[in-house]
Design a protein around this motif. Structure first.
Motif, PDB file in Angstrom:
ATOM      1  N   THR A  58       0.184   8.635  -5.947  1.00 48.99           N
ATOM      2  CA  THR A  58       0.700   9.537  -4.938  1.00 48.99           C
ATOM      3  C   THR A  58       1.757  10.356  -5.346  1.00 48.99           C
ATOM      4  N   PRO A  59       1.878  11.582  -4.993  1.00 46.52           N
ATOM      5  CA  PRO A  59       2.811  12.255  -5.395  1.00 46.52           C
ATOM      6  C   PRO A  59       4.090  12.001  -5.043  1.00 46.52           C
ATOM      7  N   ILE A  60       5.394  12.043  -5.935  1.00 50.58           N
ATOM      8  CA  ILE A  60       6.620  11.520  -5.664  1.00 50.58           C
ATOM      9  C   ILE A  60       7.231  12.191  -4.622  1.00 50.58           C
ATOM     10  N   SER A  61       6.978  13.555  -4.252  1.00 53.57           N
ATOM     11  CA  SER A  61       7.582  14.226  -3.196  1.00 53.57           C
ATOM     12  C   SER A  61       7.307  13.383  -1.830  1.00 53.57           C
TER      13      SER A  61
ATOM     14  N   GLY B 291       0.962  -1.294  -0.177  1.00 53.98           N
ATOM     15  CA  GLY B 291      -0.006   0.158   0.132  1.00 53.98           C
ATOM     16  C   GLY B 291       0.938   1.358   0.045  1.00 53.98           C
ATOM     17  N   VAL B 292       2.266   1.304  -0.110  1.00 61.21           N
ATOM     18  CA  VAL B 292       3.068   2.385   0.099  1.00 61.21           C
ATOM     19  C   VAL B 292       3.038   2.903  -1.387  1.00 61.21           C
ATOM     20  N   LEU B 293       3.054   2.313  -2.239  1.00 58.47           N
ATOM     21  CA  LEU B 293       3.153   2.738  -3.689  1.00 58.47           C
ATOM     22  C   LEU B 293       2.047   2.754  -4.626  1.00 58.47           C
ATOM     23  N   HIS B 294       1.661   4.044  -4.969  1.00 60.17           N
ATOM     24  CA  HIS B 294       0.419   4.095  -6.114  1.00 60.17           C
ATOM     25  C   HIS B 294       0.820   4.908  -7.112  1.00 60.17           C
TER      26      HIS B 294
ATOM     27  N   GLY C  35      -0.914   5.528 -22.708  1.00 59.83           N
ATOM     28  CA  GLY C  35      -1.158   5.243 -21.325  1.00 59.83           C
ATOM     29  C   GLY C  35       0.157   5.163 -20.386  1.00 59.83           C
ATOM     30  N   MET C  36       0.720   4.464 -20.016  1.00 58.29           N
ATOM     31  CA  MET C  36       1.998   4.230 -19.209  1.00 58.29           C
ATOM     32  C   MET C  36       2.921   3.313 -19.608  1.00 58.29           C
ATOM     33  N   GLY C  37       3.676   3.827 -21.022  1.00 56.20           N
ATOM     34  CA  GLY C  37       4.343   2.972 -21.654  1.00 56.20           C
ATOM     35  C   GLY C  37       4.017   2.405 -22.782  1.00 56.20           C
ATOM     36  N   PHE C  38       2.590   2.634 -23.099  1.00 54.74           N
ATOM     37  CA  PHE C  38       1.950   2.292 -24.169  1.00 54.74           C
ATOM     38  C   PHE C  38       1.070   3.318 -24.822  1.00 54.74           C
TER      39      PHE C  38
ATOM     40  N   ARG D 276       2.289   8.560 -12.168  1.00 55.53           N
ATOM     41  CA  ARG D 276       1.378   8.399 -13.368  1.00 55.53           C
ATOM     42  C   ARG D 276       1.526   9.643 -14.148  1.00 55.53           C
ATOM     43  N   ASP D 277       1.994  10.826 -13.583  1.00 56.85           N
ATOM     44  CA  ASP D 277       2.402  11.872 -14.476  1.00 56.85           C
ATOM     45  C   ASP D 277       3.716  11.808 -15.189  1.00 56.85           C
ATOM     46  N   ALA D 278       4.636  11.088 -14.444  1.00 60.76           N
ATOM     47  CA  ALA D 278       5.904  10.607 -15.006  1.00 60.76           C
ATOM     48  C   ALA D 278       5.916   9.768 -15.983  1.00 60.76           C
ATOM     49  N   LEU D 279       4.998   8.659 -16.024  1.00 65.37           N
ATOM     50  CA  LEU D 279       4.993   7.335 -16.864  1.00 65.37           C
ATOM     51  C   LEU D 279       4.196   7.850 -18.092  1.00 65.37           C
ATOM     52  N   THR D 280       3.004   9.144 -18.006  1.00 73.71           N
ATOM     53  CA  THR D 280       2.490   9.236 -19.153  1.00 73.71           C
ATOM     54  C   THR D 280       3.030  10.458 -19.743  1.00 73.71           C
ATOM     55  N   HIS D 281       4.324  10.875 -19.541  1.00 75.62           N
ATOM     56  CA  HIS D 281       4.784  12.056 -20.156  1.00 75.62           C
ATOM     57  C   HIS D 281       4.014  13.190 -20.306  1.00 75.62           C
TER      58      HIS D 281
END
Length: 507
Positions: free
Chosen positions: A109-112, A103-106, A326-329, A133-138
């Motif tokens: 969740t803001p990276i900060s 449950g720590v990683l979602h 999406g995220m990588g696709f 999600r923002d980082a992985l979706t550019h």
């Protein structure tokens, strides 16, 4: 700037099916092989390997040579550089880590909140708000920094040092409104996984994804890709094929954004995972709904990018609509089927995908031997390289005044010197990137590449060289104090490089 024209290709086509149905009929396979032979000749492709997956079955077709100099044949085990497809694996790894994080990683969740104050972006809002999600979706809006993919980062630079200097990249687009490809953001996402798991991205990728899929031949990052097991890459320089130096693909700490090598046999296993094979999803502990979340577009791409991806809906005989990223696709629809893809813009790959998909679905392909060699023509006119002669002007100051070392904590050093062969030009060195600077007028210079990346400026014989970028020098009180370099190979907001050494002894 022109994209790399890699002439050795790994192609994978996936169709969902049930049972042990035949992957492709003998008749269709022979049609495909004949077309591939024809395309390899007319498109100057030394070698390729093709993997077809239908349900649990797959078939691999290797063709041509992996190395023109040695004549080494392509086999199902030949390793091909997959570039930004690495990002698909990085996103998949983070999905797996999310399942193990209690449950720590979602994704949202803001990276900060996950890594604290170890990183800062262009402004406070971005730093506090950007999620995985923002980082992985550019969609962070941060300038790409893709010039680092050519220059390389300082060899001694750690991933933590990269993260701590991300504020050097300016914001170029609106946060969560625009698609802005950014290899640094995938590196940031991978670092979050490293921090949560207390292990390196390289080890995590090997133990939690590749080993569980039995992708034993896949290479995460490599110092020497010159062995016979690696396919050599080639580019067109003045209409002649030349080999790309093996170190051109080394990204150092940016490895999570694009350094992996794999082969057809291993990719077949990865494709089965993406088809939600029950055994493999259980092995890597990624439930099918989580895989679907990776592949589901979260926003429409900008018009300029979408036009390039789905202009087929206006020109091709069979529409190919882009749905989003999406995220990588990337996600498109073709003949009523979902078409997933990672980054590629090569027409020769695109039209082969259409041909193979039509064959496997039982349609008469609309690509034939003639159009396969001229694609995108006759359906739409191909983009032609410009043929404009650049005429150097006079700079505001004597060329000696521009000499020096200019430094960015993130992107490294740029060294400017007077040319030893042209009294009216400067030379520029930035890591693996070298070139000549010709004055455009004022304190602006045009950069023409030399060395390993010379093919980018003279891709077609008989045409004038194409400048790679504009370089802007800053002067205060008649003294050069820095320069600005667009941080993307496609332009974009420039990064500041303050001057740190003036080479006074050489004046």
């Amino acid at each position: 700037m022109l994209t790399v024209l890699t002439r050795l290709i790994l192609i994978c086509v996936v169709l969902v099916g049930k049972g042990r149905a035949e992957v492709i009929s003998y008749e269709s396979e022979q049609k495909l092989i004949n077309l591939l032979k024809h395309v390899m000749e007319c498109r100057e492709i030394p070698g390729l390997t093709l993997t077809l997956v239908r349900g649990k079955e797959y078939k691999t077709i290797p063709m041509g040579v992996a190395n023109r100099a040695t004549g080494e044949k392509v086999t199902p085990n030949t390793l091909f550089f997959i570039g930004a497809i690495t990002q698909t694996f990085t996103a998949t790894l983070l999905a797996e880590q999310m399942q193990r994080s209690a449950g720590v990683l979602h994704f949202d969740t803001p990276i900060s909140q996950l890594i604290g104050g170890e990183f800062q972006l262009a402004n406070k809002q971005l730093t506090e708000s950007v999620t995985l999600r923002d980082a992985l979706t550019h969609r962070t809006g941060i300038s790409p920094g893709s010039v680092a993919g050519l220059t390389g980062l300082p060899k001694a630079m750690s991933r933590l040092e990269v993260i701590s200097h991300l504020k050097e990249l300016p914001q170029q687009a609106h946060f969560r409104d625009d698609f802005q490809f950014n290899q640094f953001m995938y590196t940031l996402a991978a670092y979050v996984g490293e921090k949560i798991s207390a292990s390196s991205w390289e080890k995590l990728m090997r133990t939690h994804i590749l080993d569980k899929l039995l992708m034993s031949s896949t290479v995460v990052a490599v110092d020497d890709a010159t062995g016979p097991e690696f396919a050599r890459s080639y580019v067109s320089e003045q209409s002649e094929l030349v080999g790309v130096p093996a170190d051109a693909f080394e990204l150092g700490p940016l490895a999570p954004s694009g350094t992996m090598y794999t082969n057809a046999e291993d990719m077949a296993k990865a494709l089965k995972l993406f088809l939600a094979d029950p055994y493999l999803t259980a092995q890597v502990r990624i439930p099918p709904p989580v895989l679907e979340e990776l592949m589901t577009p979260r926003f429409l791409l900008p018009l300029a990018i979408r036009a390039g991806l789905d202009r087929s809906s206006y020109f091709w005989p069979v529409p190919d609509f882009n749905v989003g990223y999406g995220m990588g696709f990337f996600r498109n629809t073709y003949r009523g089927k979902i078409l997933l893809a990672s980054f590629h813009a090569a027409y020769r790959c695109q039209m082969l995908t259409y041909y193979i998909t039509d064959l496997m679905l039982g349609f008469e392909p609309w690509i034939n031997e003639t159009s396969a060699c001229t694609f995108p023509e006759p359906f739409v006119k191909a983009i032609e390289f410009p043929n404009v002669e650049f005429k150097p002007q006079v700079a505001d100051y004597a060329l000696a005044e521009y000499q020096g070392t200019f430094s960015s904590k993130l992107l490294g050093d740029i060294v400017i010197r007077k040319s030893a062969t042209n009294p009216k030009a400067l030379t520029m060195t930035m890591g693996k990137l070298t070139g000549t600077l010709h004055p455009e007028g004022g304190n602006v210079f045009r950069l023409f590449l030399e060395g390993a990346y010379r093919y980018m400026q003279v891709p077609v014989a008989g045409k004038h060289p194409i400048p790679f970028a504009r370089v802007f020098f800053d002067f205060k009180s008649n003294q050069c104090v820095g320069l600005k370099l667009p941080d993307s190979v496609f332009g974009g907001n420039p990064v500041d490089f303050p001057k740190t050494n003036s080479f006074k002894e050489e004046l």
